[in-house]
Design a protein around this motif. Structure first.
Motif, PDB file in Angstrom:
ATOM      1  N   VAL A 165       0.835  -1.207   0.000  1.00  0.00           N
ATOM      2  CA  VAL A 165       0.000   0.000   0.000  1.00  0.00           C
ATOM      3  C   VAL A 165       0.866   1.251   0.000  1.00  0.00           C
ATOM      4  O   VAL A 165       0.611   2.206  -0.743  1.00  0.00           O
ATOM      5  CB  VAL A 165      -0.960  -0.010   1.216  1.00  0.00           C
ATOM      6  N   VAL A 166       1.915   1.260   0.823  1.00  0.00           N
ATOM      7  CA  VAL A 166       2.821   2.416   0.872  1.00  0.00           C
ATOM      8  C   VAL A 166       3.506   2.618  -0.478  1.00  0.00           C
ATOM      9  O   VAL A 166       3.609   3.747  -0.985  1.00  0.00           O
ATOM     10  CB  VAL A 166       3.857   2.237   2.001  1.00  0.00           C
ATOM     11  N   VAL A 167       3.967   1.520  -1.075  1.00  0.00           N
ATOM     12  CA  VAL A 167       4.608   1.619  -2.397  1.00  0.00           C
ATOM     13  C   VAL A 167       3.611   2.145  -3.425  1.00  0.00           C
ATOM     14  O   VAL A 167       3.942   2.995  -4.267  1.00  0.00           O
ATOM     15  CB  VAL A 167       5.166   0.243  -2.821  1.00  0.00           C
ATOM     16  N   GLY A 168       2.361   1.646  -3.354  1.00  0.00           N
ATOM     17  CA  GLY A 168       1.336   2.124  -4.279  1.00  0.00           C
ATOM     18  C   GLY A 168       1.071   3.608  -4.122  1.00  0.00           C
ATOM     19  O   GLY A 168       0.904   4.333  -5.119  1.00  0.00           O
ATOM     20  N   LEU A 169       1.028   4.085  -2.886  1.00  0.00           N
ATOM     21  CA  LEU A 169       0.821   5.513  -2.657  1.00  0.00           C
ATOM     22  C   LEU A 169       1.957   6.343  -3.250  1.00  0.00           C
ATOM     23  O   LEU A 169       1.736   7.393  -3.857  1.00  0.00           O
ATOM     24  CB  LEU A 169       0.703   5.789  -1.154  1.00  0.00           C
ATOM     25  N   ILE A 170       3.189   5.848  -3.076  1.00  0.00           N
ATOM     26  CA  ILE A 170       4.339   6.585  -3.585  1.00  0.00           C
ATOM     27  C   ILE A 170       4.349   6.598  -5.115  1.00  0.00           C
ATOM     28  O   ILE A 170       4.559   7.642  -5.750  1.00  0.00           O
ATOM     29  CB  ILE A 170       5.641   5.974  -3.036  1.00  0.00           C
TER      30      ILE A 170
ATOM     31  N   LEU B 177      -8.027  -8.012   8.065  1.00  0.00           N
ATOM     32  CA  LEU B 177      -8.040  -9.140   7.128  1.00  0.00           C
ATOM     33  C   LEU B 177      -9.444  -9.394   6.591  1.00  0.00           C
ATOM     34  O   LEU B 177      -9.627  -9.629   5.390  1.00  0.00           O
ATOM     35  CB  LEU B 177      -7.505 -10.396   7.825  1.00  0.00           C
ATOM     36  N   GLY B 178     -10.441  -9.362   7.467  1.00  0.00           N
ATOM     37  CA  GLY B 178     -11.818  -9.564   7.020  1.00  0.00           C
ATOM     38  C   GLY B 178     -12.264  -8.478   6.066  1.00  0.00           C
ATOM     39  O   GLY B 178     -12.929  -8.756   5.050  1.00  0.00           O
ATOM     40  N   THR B 179     -11.916  -7.233   6.352  1.00  0.00           N
ATOM     41  CA  THR B 179     -12.288  -6.123   5.473  1.00  0.00           C
ATOM     42  C   THR B 179     -11.592  -6.242   4.125  1.00  0.00           C
ATOM     43  O   THR B 179     -12.205  -6.014   3.069  1.00  0.00           O
ATOM     44  CB  THR B 179     -11.919  -4.787   6.134  1.00  0.00           C
ATOM     45  N   LEU B 180     -10.317  -6.611   4.140  1.00  0.00           N
ATOM     46  CA  LEU B 180      -9.559  -6.745   2.892  1.00  0.00           C
ATOM     47  C   LEU B 180     -10.163  -7.820   1.994  1.00  0.00           C
ATOM     48  O   LEU B 180     -10.368  -7.595   0.795  1.00  0.00           O
ATOM     49  CB  LEU B 180      -8.109  -7.077   3.219  1.00  0.00           C
ATOM     50  N   CYS B 181     -10.449  -8.988   2.552  1.00  0.00           N
ATOM     51  CA  CYS B 181     -11.039 -10.066   1.748  1.00  0.00           C
ATOM     52  C   CYS B 181     -12.401  -9.662   1.188  1.00  0.00           C
ATOM     53  O   CYS B 181     -12.725  -9.960   0.033  1.00  0.00           O
ATOM     54  CB  CYS B 181     -11.175 -11.330   2.600  1.00  0.00           C
TER      55      CYS B 181
ATOM     56  N   ILE C 112      -6.783   4.046   3.740  1.00  0.00           N
ATOM     57  CA  ILE C 112      -7.805   4.565   4.660  1.00  0.00           C
ATOM     58  C   ILE C 112      -8.180   3.506   5.687  1.00  0.00           C
ATOM     59  O   ILE C 112      -8.313   3.791   6.882  1.00  0.00           O
ATOM     60  CB  ILE C 112      -9.046   5.018   3.862  1.00  0.00           C
ATOM     61  N   MET C 113      -8.344   2.266   5.222  1.00  0.00           N
ATOM     62  CA  MET C 113      -8.722   1.181   6.127  1.00  0.00           C
ATOM     63  C   MET C 113      -7.660   0.954   7.196  1.00  0.00           C
ATOM     64  O   MET C 113      -7.980   0.871   8.390  1.00  0.00           O
ATOM     65  CB  MET C 113      -8.929  -0.110   5.323  1.00  0.00           C
ATOM     66  N   LEU C 114      -6.403   0.871   6.794  1.00  0.00           N
ATOM     67  CA  LEU C 114      -5.338   0.616   7.756  1.00  0.00           C
ATOM     68  C   LEU C 114      -5.217   1.748   8.771  1.00  0.00           C
ATOM     69  O   LEU C 114      -5.119   1.514   9.982  1.00  0.00           O
ATOM     70  CB  LEU C 114      -4.007   0.427   7.020  1.00  0.00           C
ATOM     71  N   ILE C 115      -5.236   2.981   8.289  1.00  0.00           N
ATOM     72  CA  ILE C 115      -5.070   4.125   9.185  1.00  0.00           C
ATOM     73  C   ILE C 115      -6.261   4.241  10.127  1.00  0.00           C
ATOM     74  O   ILE C 115      -6.101   4.410  11.345  1.00  0.00           O
ATOM     75  CB  ILE C 115      -4.882   5.422   8.373  1.00  0.00           C
ATOM     76  N   ALA C 116      -7.474   4.144   9.586  1.00  0.00           N
ATOM     77  CA  ALA C 116      -8.668   4.341  10.404  1.00  0.00           C
ATOM     78  C   ALA C 116      -8.814   3.244  11.453  1.00  0.00           C
ATOM     79  O   ALA C 116      -9.081   3.524  12.633  1.00  0.00           O
ATOM     80  CB  ALA C 116      -9.903   4.389   9.506  1.00  0.00           C
ATOM     81  N   LEU C 117      -8.637   1.993  11.047  1.00  0.00           N
ATOM     82  CA  LEU C 117      -8.852   0.893  11.989  1.00  0.00           C
ATOM     83  C   LEU C 117      -7.786   0.878  13.083  1.00  0.00           C
ATOM     84  O   LEU C 117      -8.107   0.786  14.275  1.00  0.00           O
ATOM     85  CB  LEU C 117      -8.856  -0.442  11.237  1.00  0.00           C
ATOM     86  N   TYR C 118      -6.516   0.976  12.704  1.00  0.00           N
ATOM     87  CA  TYR C 118      -5.471   0.917  13.721  1.00  0.00           C
ATOM     88  C   TYR C 118      -5.441   2.168  14.595  1.00  0.00           C
ATOM     89  O   TYR C 118      -5.118   2.103  15.775  1.00  0.00           O
ATOM     90  CB  TYR C 118      -4.110   0.688  13.068  1.00  0.00           C
ATOM     91  N   MET C 119      -5.793   3.309  14.030  1.00  0.00           N
ATOM     92  CA  MET C 119      -5.803   4.529  14.826  1.00  0.00           C
ATOM     93  C   MET C 119      -6.954   4.524  15.820  1.00  0.00           C
ATOM     94  O   MET C 119      -6.805   4.963  16.964  1.00  0.00           O
ATOM     95  CB  MET C 119      -5.901   5.747  13.900  1.00  0.00           C
ATOM     96  N   CYS C 120      -8.110   4.018  15.414  1.00  0.00           N
ATOM     97  CA  CYS C 120      -9.293   4.033  16.287  1.00  0.00           C
ATOM     98  C   CYS C 120      -9.293   2.873  17.277  1.00  0.00           C
ATOM     99  O   CYS C 120      -9.789   3.027  18.397  1.00  0.00           O
ATOM    100  CB  CYS C 120     -10.566   3.990  15.450  1.00  0.00           C
ATOM    101  N   HIS C 121      -8.767   1.719  16.889  1.00  0.00           N
ATOM    102  CA  HIS C 121      -8.911   0.525  17.715  1.00  0.00           C
ATOM    103  C   HIS C 121      -7.591  -0.045  18.218  1.00  0.00           C
ATOM    104  O   HIS C 121      -7.586  -1.052  18.922  1.00  0.00           O
ATOM    105  CB  HIS C 121      -9.673  -0.562  16.933  1.00  0.00           C
ATOM    106  N   GLY C 122      -6.474   0.576  17.856  1.00  0.00           N
ATOM    107  CA  GLY C 122      -5.193   0.134  18.374  1.00  0.00           C
ATOM    108  C   GLY C 122      -4.555  -0.952  17.526  1.00  0.00           C
ATOM    109  O   GLY C 122      -5.220  -1.654  16.757  1.00  0.00           O
ATOM    110  N   VAL C 123      -3.250  -1.095  17.677  1.00  0.00           N
ATOM    111  CA  VAL C 123      -2.500  -2.129  16.953  1.00  0.00           C
ATOM    112  C   VAL C 123      -2.535  -3.389  17.797  1.00  0.00           C
ATOM    113  O   VAL C 123      -1.747  -3.559  18.728  1.00  0.00           O
ATOM    114  CB  VAL C 123      -1.050  -1.674  16.693  1.00  0.00           C
TER     115      VAL C 123
END
Length: 465
Positions: free
Chosen positions: A69-74, A262-266, A242-253
């Motif tokens: 994802v980071v590579v894709g953004l760059i 994983l469920g959201t990605l699939c 957006i998914m990675l930032i929102a989920l980990y920021m709101c619910h913790g790592v």
């Protein structure tokens, strides 16, 4: 050896593991239980990670995905929307700020002698508008407001002016809309305060995640699509960020968030595949509104059909996050309530919760799309067209495909996420419990000398996971 009786309660109280009581076990067991209780029973911060083995498994999946994802953004980062010549049509016209400085009631016939009006009243409003920005700041012009027009002005009201620099001096400005900046900003402020007051730190993090998500949408997804990049690829990369930032920021790592990711990605992959197949099969072009027509005329290289598919993916993302996080948390809490439950029992109980969630969220998704397309539905109702004819028209078929594809992905996310959560939490609890018993009891399991105290730390140690 007779099995010692089990403790009827999970422990003497929070913060007091079995290491504090006079247990029958040896000193090694006492010390281990004491340390375990304090290292987990007092945790008020982020949810602790799962066992070492499962951490490696989850990391082996998510770390390469996050790196991609980071590579894709760059690689796809557009560096701003491409410039174009102003068309002067719709939202592509230049605008200035204005204000209504005077209102006078006049005769409609006197102001427009050759124009007929269907209004019962002959009283019109003559509004004097002052330009408040741009090179012509301070100049004024007048506009006649007929009684049958829906928009009425009030003195001192801010307005948005359409500016046509190539028009004659007296025709360069016209009122195109009213200025709604203050009420919208006030409503946004009330929303932010309500979220922070009720959600506290979680609410604050959710607002920050919302701002970041909006930033990715406006700074990456939209300019990259306008630049001519593949809309599906842009939506997948941007939506994943957006998914990675929102989920980990709101619910913790932690493990719960990782399973939800994983469920959201699939589910997003399923939505992408289904959307691509049925948009092609139904021969949807995506060019069904004036806005898309203007965009296509300004940027002919844009794949409008891909924009439609990207909209389906991004539109489904928010609801998917809600479902996957809820299902994962439900499975974790079920395991806390019944530490002895295996993954089949957890999956069955989680699915009973998930079915209720499906019933409510699918209806919410359909009603949200119906509400957005309500003027269109009213138009077809006025035309008295048959249901099949209305449904097969491209305008409505586009919304049907968008709704049903998103709903299928939403429904599929419930059993998928529930199964993943049940497998992870069962494997983690079994591994950690077995390892602890083996350490405490020399491999004798729960029937060893420390048996009466072992259930208490096992249950408390994972309550905040």
């Amino acid at each position: 050896m007779e099995e010692p009786p089990q403790s009827p309660s999970p422990g003497p109280g929070p913060g007091h593991g079995p290491g504090h009581g006079p247990g029958p076990g040896p000193g090694a067991s006492h010390g281990h239980s004491h340390g375990h209780s304090h290292s987990h029973g007092h945790g008020h911060g982020p949810v602790p990670p799962v066992s070492q083995h499962l951490r490696k498994v989850i990391a082996a999946i998510l770390v390469p995905f996050a790196a991609a994802v980071v590579v894709g953004l760059i690689v796809l980062w557009p560096g701003g929307a491409p410039q174009h010549a102003r068309s002067g049509v719709g939202f592509d016209q230049q605008t200035r700020q204005g204000k209504v400085v005077r209102l006078v009631d006049v005769s409609c016939k006197a102001e427009n002698p050759g124009q007929s009006s269907s209004a019962a009243s002959d009283t019109c409003q003559k509004a004097t508008i002052e330009v408040e920005s741009g090179p012509d700041k301070g100049t004024t012009f007048t506009e006649i407001v007929h009684p049958d027009q829906s928009r009425r002005y009030s003195k001192g009201e801010g307005v948005v002016l359409a500016y046509a620099p190539n028009a004659p001096a007296g025709l360069r400005y016209s009122v195109t809309d009213v200025d709604r900046g203050f009420p919208l900003a006030l409503l946004a402020g009330i929303f932010a305060v309500a979220v922070i007051v009720v959600g506290r730190l979680r609410g604050l993090m959710a607002l920050i995640a919302l701002i970041v998500s909006f930033g990715i949408l406006t700074l990456f997804i939209l300019p990259a699509i306008l630049r001519g990049d593949n809309p599906l690829l842009v939506a997948v990369v941007g939506g994943s960020a957006i998914m990675l930032i929102a989920l980990y920021m709101c619910h913790g790592v932690n493990a719960r968030t990782s399973v939800a990711v994983l469920g959201t990605l699939c589910s997003l992959l399923l939505i992408g595949v289904l959307g691509s197949v049925f948009i092609d099969w139904a021969r949807l072009t995506g060019n069904t509104s004036d806005e898309t027509g203007v965009i296509h005329s300004l940027y002919p290289g844009i794949e409008i059909k891909g924009v439609l598919l990207a909209g389906v993916i991004i539109g489904s993302l928010g609801v998917l996050d809600d479902v996957t996080v809820t299902q994962t948390s439900a499975v974790w809490e079920l395991k806390d309530a019944d530490p002895g439950a295996n993954w089949r029992k957890l999956y069955g109980a989680g699915m009973r919760i998930g079915r209720d969630h499906i019933a409510s969220v699918v209806n919410t998704l359909v009603m949200a799309y119906a509400g957005a397309a309500l003027p269109l539905l009213l138009l077809f109702s006025i035309a008295r067209s048959g249901v099949l004819r209305v449904a097969s028209s491209e305008l409505v078929a586009e919304e049907i495909v968008r709704t049903l594809v998103g709903s299928i992905g939403l429904v599929a996310s419930v059993p998928l996420t529930t199964a993943l959560a049940a497998l992870v939490v069962s494997a983690d609890r079994h591994e950690r419990s077995g390892g602890k018993n083996g350490d405490d009891n020399g491999g004798k399991g729960a029937t060893g000398p420390a048996g009466p105290t072992s259930p208490a730390p096992t249950r408390r140690s994972h309550r905040r996971r």
